[in-house]
Write a protein that holds these residues in place. Structure first.
Motif, PDB file in Angstrom:
ATOM      1  N   GLY A 132       6.561  10.524   6.938  1.00  0.00           N
ATOM      2  CA  GLY A 132       5.632   9.617   6.279  1.00  0.00           C
ATOM      3  C   GLY A 132       6.202   8.967   5.036  1.00  0.00           C
ATOM      4  N   ARG A 133       7.451   9.261   4.729  1.00  0.00           N
ATOM      5  CA  ARG A 133       8.115   8.627   3.585  1.00  0.00           C
ATOM      6  C   ARG A 133       8.389   7.169   3.931  1.00  0.00           C
ATOM      7  NH1 ARG A 133      11.880  10.010  -0.494  1.00  0.00           N
ATOM      8  NH2 ARG A 133      12.286   8.104  -1.661  1.00  0.00           N
ATOM      9  N   SER A 134       8.046   6.265   3.031  1.00  0.00           N
ATOM     10  CA  SER A 134       8.295   4.847   3.271  1.00  0.00           C
ATOM     11  C   SER A 134       9.218   4.296   2.196  1.00  0.00           C
ATOM     12  CB  SER A 134       6.980   4.060   3.283  1.00  0.00           C
ATOM     13  OG  SER A 134       6.385   4.059   2.003  1.00  0.00           O
ATOM     14  N   TRP A 135       9.953   3.262   2.554  1.00  0.00           N
ATOM     15  CA  TRP A 135      10.771   2.559   1.564  1.00  0.00           C
ATOM     16  C   TRP A 135      10.786   1.073   1.915  1.00  0.00           C
ATOM     17  CZ3 TRP A 135      12.283   6.151   5.062  1.00  0.00           C
ATOM     18  CH2 TRP A 135      13.299   5.853   5.973  1.00  0.00           C
ATOM     19  N   SER A 136      10.494   0.266   0.882  1.00  0.00           N
ATOM     20  CA  SER A 136      10.366  -1.183   1.030  1.00  0.00           C
ATOM     21  C   SER A 136      11.265  -1.837  -0.009  1.00  0.00           C
ATOM     22  CB  SER A 136       8.898  -1.588   0.835  1.00  0.00           C
ATOM     23  OG  SER A 136       8.729  -2.976   0.991  1.00  0.00           O
ATOM     24  N   TRP A 137      12.563  -1.642   0.154  1.00  0.00           N
ATOM     25  CA  TRP A 137      13.525  -1.970  -0.888  1.00  0.00           C
ATOM     26  C   TRP A 137      13.727  -3.463  -1.099  1.00  0.00           C
ATOM     27  CZ3 TRP A 137      17.554   2.159   1.026  1.00  0.00           C
ATOM     28  CH2 TRP A 137      17.102   3.428   0.643  1.00  0.00           C
ATOM     29  N   GLY A 138      13.287  -4.312  -0.167  1.00  0.00           N
ATOM     30  CA  GLY A 138      13.445  -5.748  -0.347  1.00  0.00           C
ATOM     31  C   GLY A 138      12.211  -6.429  -0.910  1.00  0.00           C
ATOM     32  N   ASN A 139      11.135  -5.675  -1.093  1.00  0.00           N
ATOM     33  CA  ASN A 139       9.860  -6.248  -1.532  1.00  0.00           C
ATOM     34  C   ASN A 139      10.000  -6.999  -2.854  1.00  0.00           C
ATOM     35  OD1 ASN A 139       7.118  -5.919  -3.106  1.00  0.00           O
ATOM     36  ND2 ASN A 139       6.615  -5.769  -0.941  1.00  0.00           N
ATOM     37  N   ALA A 140       9.310  -8.147  -2.955  1.00  0.00           N
ATOM     38  CA  ALA A 140       9.446  -9.006  -4.136  1.00  0.00           C
ATOM     39  C   ALA A 140       8.792  -8.440  -5.387  1.00  0.00           C
ATOM     40  CB  ALA A 140       8.842 -10.380  -3.839  1.00  0.00           C
ATOM     41  N   VAL A 141       7.962  -7.382  -5.244  1.00  0.00           N
ATOM     42  CA  VAL A 141       7.283  -6.789  -6.400  1.00  0.00           C
ATOM     43  C   VAL A 141       7.802  -5.396  -6.711  1.00  0.00           C
ATOM     44  CG1 VAL A 141       5.034  -6.087  -7.342  1.00  0.00           C
ATOM     45  CG2 VAL A 141       5.217  -8.150  -5.950  1.00  0.00           C
ATOM     46  N   ILE A 142       8.036  -4.575  -5.683  1.00  0.00           N
ATOM     47  CA  ILE A 142       8.437  -3.184  -5.905  1.00  0.00           C
ATOM     48  C   ILE A 142       9.817  -2.864  -5.334  1.00  0.00           C
ATOM     49  CG2 ILE A 142       6.054  -2.360  -5.967  1.00  0.00           C
ATOM     50  CD1 ILE A 142       6.552  -1.332  -3.054  1.00  0.00           C
ATOM     51  N   GLY A 143      10.514  -3.874  -4.800  1.00  0.00           N
ATOM     52  CA  GLY A 143      11.770  -3.622  -4.095  1.00  0.00           C
ATOM     53  C   GLY A 143      12.855  -2.993  -4.952  1.00  0.00           C
ATOM     54  N   LEU A 144      13.251  -1.787  -4.601  1.00  0.00           N
ATOM     55  CA  LEU A 144      14.285  -1.064  -5.344  1.00  0.00           C
ATOM     56  C   LEU A 144      15.602  -1.824  -5.357  1.00  0.00           C
ATOM     57  CD1 LEU A 144      14.954   1.966  -6.534  1.00  0.00           C
ATOM     58  CD2 LEU A 144      16.164   2.158  -4.358  1.00  0.00           C
ATOM     59  N   ARG A 145      15.912  -2.513  -4.248  1.00  0.00           N
ATOM     60  CA  ARG A 145      17.181  -3.231  -4.140  1.00  0.00           C
ATOM     61  C   ARG A 145      17.016  -4.733  -4.372  1.00  0.00           C
ATOM     62  NH1 ARG A 145      20.031  -0.732   1.222  1.00  0.00           N
ATOM     63  NH2 ARG A 145      21.412  -2.511   0.859  1.00  0.00           N
ATOM     64  N   ASN A 146      15.859  -5.155  -4.824  1.00  0.00           N
ATOM     65  CA  ASN A 146      15.593  -6.571  -5.035  1.00  0.00           C
ATOM     66  C   ASN A 146      15.617  -6.870  -6.530  1.00  0.00           C
ATOM     67  OD1 ASN A 146      14.713  -9.197  -5.127  1.00  0.00           O
ATOM     68  ND2 ASN A 146      13.001  -8.890  -3.722  1.00  0.00           N
ATOM     69  N   ALA A 147      16.641  -7.554  -6.975  1.00  0.00           N
ATOM     70  CA  ALA A 147      16.776  -7.849  -8.408  1.00  0.00           C
ATOM     71  C   ALA A 147      15.740  -8.852  -8.889  1.00  0.00           C
ATOM     72  CB  ALA A 147      18.180  -8.372  -8.694  1.00  0.00           C
ATOM     73  N   ILE A 148      15.080  -9.558  -7.966  1.00  0.00           N
ATOM     74  CA  ILE A 148      14.005 -10.469  -8.355  1.00  0.00           C
ATOM     75  C   ILE A 148      12.752  -9.681  -8.730  1.00  0.00           C
ATOM     76  CG2 ILE A 148      12.478 -12.307  -7.532  1.00  0.00           C
ATOM     77  CD1 ILE A 148      14.757 -13.211  -5.708  1.00  0.00           C
ATOM     78  N   ALA A 149      12.554  -8.534  -8.090  1.00  0.00           N
ATOM     79  CA  ALA A 149      11.373  -7.711  -8.368  1.00  0.00           C
ATOM     80  C   ALA A 149      11.413  -7.170  -9.790  1.00  0.00           C
ATOM     81  CB  ALA A 149      11.312  -6.555  -7.370  1.00  0.00           C
ATOM     82  N   PRO A 150      10.244  -7.013 -10.458  1.00  0.00           N
ATOM     83  CA  PRO A 150      10.265  -6.539 -11.862  1.00  0.00           C
ATOM     84  C   PRO A 150      11.035  -5.247 -12.101  1.00  0.00           C
ATOM     85  CG  PRO A 150       8.120  -7.454 -11.312  1.00  0.00           C
ATOM     86  CD  PRO A 150       8.942  -7.480 -10.052  1.00  0.00           C
ATOM     87  N   PRO A 151      11.058  -4.179 -11.309  1.00  0.00           N
ATOM     88  CA  PRO A 151      10.120  -3.854 -10.225  1.00  0.00           C
ATOM     89  C   PRO A 151       8.986  -2.987 -10.766  1.00  0.00           C
ATOM     90  CG  PRO A 151      11.924  -2.306 -10.167  1.00  0.00           C
ATOM     91  CD  PRO A 151      12.155  -3.195 -11.368  1.00  0.00           C
ATOM     92  N   LEU A 152       7.820  -3.071 -10.134  1.00  0.00           N
ATOM     93  CA  LEU A 152       6.707  -2.226 -10.535  1.00  0.00           C
ATOM     94  C   LEU A 152       6.871  -0.823  -9.962  1.00  0.00           C
ATOM     95  CD1 LEU A 152       5.389  -4.966 -11.257  1.00  0.00           C
ATOM     96  CD2 LEU A 152       3.226  -3.992 -10.460  1.00  0.00           C
TER      97      LEU A 152
END
Length: 220
Positions: free
Chosen positions: A88-108
């Motif tokens: 049940g572990r999820s990872w959404s690393w490209g997300n524009a708000v919470i993406g761990l690997r997305n430098a555009i994300a703040p991230p929250l």
């Protein structure tokens, strides 16, 4: 919380990626990629605010292009998507708000509470709209995501149906906090309210309806 075979099948059929990766390996990868995205986030801020000489800019561009080429030697085709393992572990690393690997994300980093969800974060030069203030579209994006997570507490997936914002005043760049709560639930619909505030109080308020998508009905 382990996902059932029915839930895994529903996720796979909806475009989510189910991967048989131990959660410990996900933790290791997060520790590897998070700092990399953080460095790129700092780079973005530096590009906006730098005043170095022309030659330094040209050298920096060549170095950045070389690093980009190395990272592209092996990469995923298309967007990263949302991924789950059987635990049940999820990872959404490209997300524009919470993406761990997305430098555009703040991230929250969103904290779930009995009343809903909240997050504290800081928005710098890359998120500017009116001079010194956050772009209104960025605020809408953040609230949309926070409210979606608020509506989806308990593992029930939801998608945005409607979203209405009231901009009370300019939202200054810098430290901010966002809070969301479920006002009521009516069948497949969750009615959510939220706000973003600075040290002086709310700057934008929102309300929205979030709906369980067809693929999740009867599965979650």
């Amino acid at each position: 919380m382990n996902l059932t075979e029915q839930e895994l099948s529903a996720l796979s059929g909806s475009g989510f990626h189910v991967e048989d990766i131990p959660s410990e390996e996900v933790d290791r990868l997060e520790a590897l990629y998070g700092p990399l995205a953080g460095s790129v986030r700092e780079l973005m801020d530096a590009v906006i605010r730098t005043q170095v000489d022309d030659a330094t800019i040209e050298r920096a561009r060549a170095e950045i292009d070389a690093v980009t080429a190395r990272l592209r030697e092996r990469q995923t085709d298309g967007p990263f998507g949302i991924r789950f393992n059987r635990s049940g572990r999820s990872w959404s690393w490209g997300n524009a708000v919470i993406g761990l690997r997305n430098a555009i994300a703040p991230p929250l980093v969103i904290e779930h509470t009995p009343a809903g969800a909240r997050a504290e974060f800081e928005l710098g030069a890359a998120y500017e709209g009116p001079p010194g203030n956050v772009h209104g579209g960025v605020l809408a994006m953040i609230l949309d995501h926070l409210m979606g997570e608020t509506a989806s507490q308990g593992g029930r997936p939801t998608a945005t149906g409607t979203l209405t914002l009231r901009y009370l005043r300019g939202t200054p760049l810098g430290p901010l906090r966002a809070e969301g709560r479920v006002d009521r639930v009516d069948g497949l619909k969750s009615y959510v309210t939220a706000s973003i505030a600075d040290a002086e109080g709310p700057t934008v308020e929102a309300e929205g309806v979030f709906i369980v998508p067809r693929w999740a009905r009867g599965h979650f």
